[in-house]
Design a protein around this motif. Sequence first.
Motif, PDB file in Angstrom:
ATOM      1  N   LYS A   1       3.247  48.858  33.259  1.00 19.74           N
ATOM      2  CA  LYS A   1       3.484  49.339  34.618  1.00 19.74           C
ATOM      3  C   LYS A   1       4.203  48.286  35.435  1.00 19.74           C
ATOM      4  N   ALA A   2       4.913  48.775  36.433  1.00 18.14           N
ATOM      5  CA  ALA A   2       5.587  47.891  37.390  1.00 18.14           C
ATOM      6  C   ALA A   2       5.682  48.611  38.733  1.00 18.14           C
ATOM      7  N   THR A   3       5.614  47.832  39.819  1.00 30.32           N
ATOM      8  CA  THR A   3       5.649  48.396  41.170  1.00 30.32           C
ATOM      9  C   THR A   3       6.764  47.728  41.953  1.00 30.32           C
ATOM     10  N   GLY A   4       7.524  48.519  42.723  1.00 31.82           N
ATOM     11  CA  GLY A   4       8.608  47.992  43.517  1.00 31.82           C
ATOM     12  C   GLY A   4       9.444  49.105  44.117  1.00 31.82           C
ATOM     13  N   ARG A   5      10.680  48.745  44.517  1.00 37.06           N
ATOM     14  CA  ARG A   5      11.607  49.697  45.115  1.00 37.06           C
ATOM     15  C   ARG A   5      12.865  49.777  44.255  1.00 37.06           C
ATOM     16  N   PHE A   6      13.398  50.998  44.075  1.00 35.91           N
ATOM     17  CA  PHE A   6      14.606  51.178  43.267  1.00 35.91           C
ATOM     18  C   PHE A   6      15.834  50.711  44.050  1.00 35.91           C
ATOM     19  N   ASP A   7      16.705  50.024  43.354  1.00 39.39           N
ATOM     20  CA  ASP A   7      17.972  49.559  43.920  1.00 39.39           C
ATOM     21  C   ASP A   7      19.087  50.433  43.320  1.00 39.39           C
ATOM     22  N   THR A   8      19.401  51.560  43.994  1.00 42.32           N
ATOM     23  CA  THR A   8      20.405  52.483  43.461  1.00 42.32           C
ATOM     24  C   THR A   8      21.817  51.926  43.584  1.00 42.32           C
ATOM     25  N   GLY A   9      22.003  50.909  44.438  1.00 43.94           N
ATOM     26  CA  GLY A   9      23.337  50.337  44.588  1.00 43.94           C
ATOM     27  C   GLY A   9      23.798  49.608  43.329  1.00 43.94           C
ATOM     28  N   HIS A  10      22.892  49.125  42.516  1.00 43.53           N
ATOM     29  CA  HIS A  10      23.236  48.435  41.269  1.00 43.53           C
ATOM     30  C   HIS A  10      22.847  49.264  40.030  1.00 43.53           C
ATOM     31  N   GLU A  11      22.705  50.556  40.244  1.00 40.81           N
ATOM     32  CA  GLU A  11      22.392  51.460  39.142  1.00 40.81           C
ATOM     33  C   GLU A  11      23.592  51.584  38.199  1.00 40.81           C
ATOM     34  N   VAL A  12      23.338  51.639  36.880  1.00 37.91           N
ATOM     35  CA  VAL A  12      24.396  51.784  35.877  1.00 37.91           C
ATOM     36  C   VAL A  12      24.049  52.937  34.948  1.00 37.91           C
ATOM     37  N   VAL A  13      25.080  53.433  34.262  1.00 39.07           N
ATOM     38  CA  VAL A  13      24.865  54.469  33.247  1.00 39.07           C
ATOM     39  C   VAL A  13      25.321  53.903  31.895  1.00 39.07           C
ATOM     40  N   VAL A  14      24.602  54.292  30.857  1.00 39.38           N
ATOM     41  CA  VAL A  14      24.878  53.832  29.487  1.00 39.38           C
ATOM     42  C   VAL A  14      25.589  54.960  28.752  1.00 39.38           C
ATOM     43  N   ARG A  15      26.767  54.700  28.264  1.00 38.82           N
ATOM     44  CA  ARG A  15      27.621  55.723  27.667  1.00 38.82           C
ATOM     45  C   ARG A  15      27.187  56.105  26.241  1.00 38.82           C
ATOM     46  N   GLN A  16      27.606  57.304  25.866  1.00 40.67           N
ATOM     47  CA  GLN A  16      27.485  57.815  24.496  1.00 40.67           C
ATOM     48  C   GLN A  16      26.036  57.799  23.997  1.00 40.67           C
ATOM     49  N   ARG A  17      25.165  58.421  24.775  1.00 38.03           N
ATOM     50  CA  ARG A  17      23.773  58.561  24.366  1.00 38.03           C
ATOM     51  C   ARG A  17      23.429  60.049  24.227  1.00 38.03           C
ATOM     52  N   THR A  18      22.536  60.323  23.292  1.00 37.29           N
ATOM     53  CA  THR A  18      22.185  61.717  22.993  1.00 37.29           C
ATOM     54  C   THR A  18      20.925  62.131  23.724  1.00 37.29           C
ATOM     55  N   ALA A  19      20.834  63.446  23.937  1.00 32.79           N
ATOM     56  CA  ALA A  19      19.659  63.998  24.582  1.00 32.79           C
ATOM     57  C   ALA A  19      18.534  64.142  23.573  1.00 32.79           C
ATOM     58  N   ALA A  20      17.461  64.791  24.002  1.00 30.35           N
ATOM     59  CA  ALA A  20      16.301  64.962  23.125  1.00 30.35           C
ATOM     60  C   ALA A  20      16.618  65.846  21.932  1.00 30.35           C
ATOM     61  N   ASP A  21      17.636  66.733  22.064  1.00 32.68           N
ATOM     62  CA  ASP A  21      17.994  67.600  20.948  1.00 32.68           C
ATOM     63  C   ASP A  21      18.855  66.891  19.898  1.00 32.68           C
ATOM     64  N   GLN A  22      19.217  65.641  20.168  1.00 25.91           N
ATOM     65  CA  GLN A  22      20.020  64.823  19.258  1.00 25.91           C
ATOM     66  C   GLN A  22      21.408  65.413  19.011  1.00 25.91           C
TER      67      GLN A  22
ATOM     68  N   SER B   1      23.532  66.796  22.174  1.00 27.45           N
ATOM     69  CA  SER B   1      24.322  66.653  23.395  1.00 27.45           C
ATOM     70  C   SER B   1      24.576  65.181  23.698  1.00 27.45           C
ATOM     71  N   ILE B   2      25.803  64.864  24.095  1.00 26.57           N
ATOM     72  CA  ILE B   2      26.193  63.493  24.411  1.00 26.57           C
ATOM     73  C   ILE B   2      26.274  63.348  25.934  1.00 26.57           C
ATOM     74  N   GLY B   3      25.700  62.267  26.409  1.00 21.42           N
ATOM     75  CA  GLY B   3      25.730  62.026  27.846  1.00 21.42           C
ATOM     76  C   GLY B   3      25.477  60.563  28.168  1.00 21.42           C
ATOM     77  N   TYR B   4      24.693  60.317  29.251  1.00 22.46           N
ATOM     78  CA  TYR B   4      24.418  58.965  29.720  1.00 22.46           C
ATOM     79  C   TYR B   4      22.920  58.731  29.853  1.00 22.46           C
ATOM     80  N   PHE B   5      22.510  57.477  29.683  1.00 23.10           N
ATOM     81  CA  PHE B   5      21.214  57.005  30.139  1.00 23.10           C
ATOM     82  C   PHE B   5      21.411  56.405  31.529  1.00 23.10           C
ATOM     83  N   VAL B   6      20.441  56.673  32.401  1.00 23.58           N
ATOM     84  CA  VAL B   6      20.501  56.145  33.766  1.00 23.58           C
ATOM     85  C   VAL B   6      19.537  54.958  33.863  1.00 23.58           C
ATOM     86  N   VAL B   7      20.068  53.771  34.150  1.00 17.16           N
ATOM     87  CA  VAL B   7      19.264  52.547  34.247  1.00 17.16           C
ATOM     88  C   VAL B   7      19.334  52.056  35.692  1.00 17.16           C
TER      89      VAL B   7
END
Length: 365
Positions: free
Chosen positions: A76-97, A99-105
């Motif tokens: 667990k971790a507690t804090g506030r999200f910093d959406t200004g430095h949010e990135v997406v990770v390319r070429q990742r698959t969904a749960a169905d293995q 669909s291609i999309g992004y991970f949101v970090v």
Amino acid sequence: MYRFLLSRQWVILTLLGLALIPAMIKLGFWQLHRHESRVAQNELISSSLAAAPVPFDRLSSTGREPAEDDRFRTAKATGRFDTGHEVVVRQRTAADQKSIGYFVVTPLIQDDGRAVLVNRGWIEAGGDLTRFPKVPPPPRGQVTVTGRVMADETSEASGIKDKRGLPPRQVMLIDSRKQAGTLHRPVLRGYLELTAMKPQPAGAHPQRIPEPDHSSIGPHMAYAVQWWLFAAGVPFGWVVLVRRERRDRLAQSTAGDSAGSSAGSCAGGSAGDSAGDSAASSAGVSGGDATGGPAVPAPGTSGADGPEGPESAPADEGPAQEPAPTEAAAATEAPEPTEAGEATGTSAAHRTPTGAPMSGSSPAD
């Protein structure tokens, strides 16, 4: 019998088999080790998921990654999200293995100023991959997140190449050290894979990443058995090929001997028939000379000594006896005398030494 094994073809085949046997055995053990590793991984995931949640900063720090045994453990971790430095990770698959999309970090800034990277889930890729996609926002204010502890991704471990020159705020790997340079603040090593959050987001949110499979062991054990069976089959196949080659060679040799014997018998029979024909012809010629030809008096007979010779036979002694057959005539079967030969022989036998007919006979006899 087995001298063909010394031929070039069989020497190469034998050496190839000897090289394949240890290679296949080694491949079998390699698959066995993969099976054992998969089983150990499943046990680790199962025990980590069942463990009680702990604070993330107890398992990680700014200079230390989470230990291997702490991977997939709930933290667990507690804090506030910093959406200004949010990135997406390319070429990742969904749960169905599929669909291609992004991970949101999204970075979660704790009260002490250190950041924790949180993988909030998967979103579908838009039509324009050069632009930052539309991402559902996280809750505002202070939140408590719960997730699975994950180590930083590397190209060696994931097989994903870390490309350069990507559009802004797009990455190929989740790497806390690189994100620390962008955030300009300390970042705890590793990241959390989100499973729960308080408070819950009001609207849409990225698709949660399912927990890793820890029930399947894969086909590695079956592959190991297959490689070992192949290794055992190499000498068995070699023996089968040798026996077949030996049988074929014996069959060819037997067929050659039979053909040679038949040819010899035919040649011997032809030679015997030719010899018999030649002997019969010679006998026929000799018999014709003895019976059909003119009678030639032998030396010492009346025909040779004349009418007054001391050896001349008296006129009243009867017909002269025929000479005894010679060895050549006895060895072969003489032909039947003809009428001409009988008349000639009778006429000669009934003549006196002077050539006059004997008394009591006539030329007609």
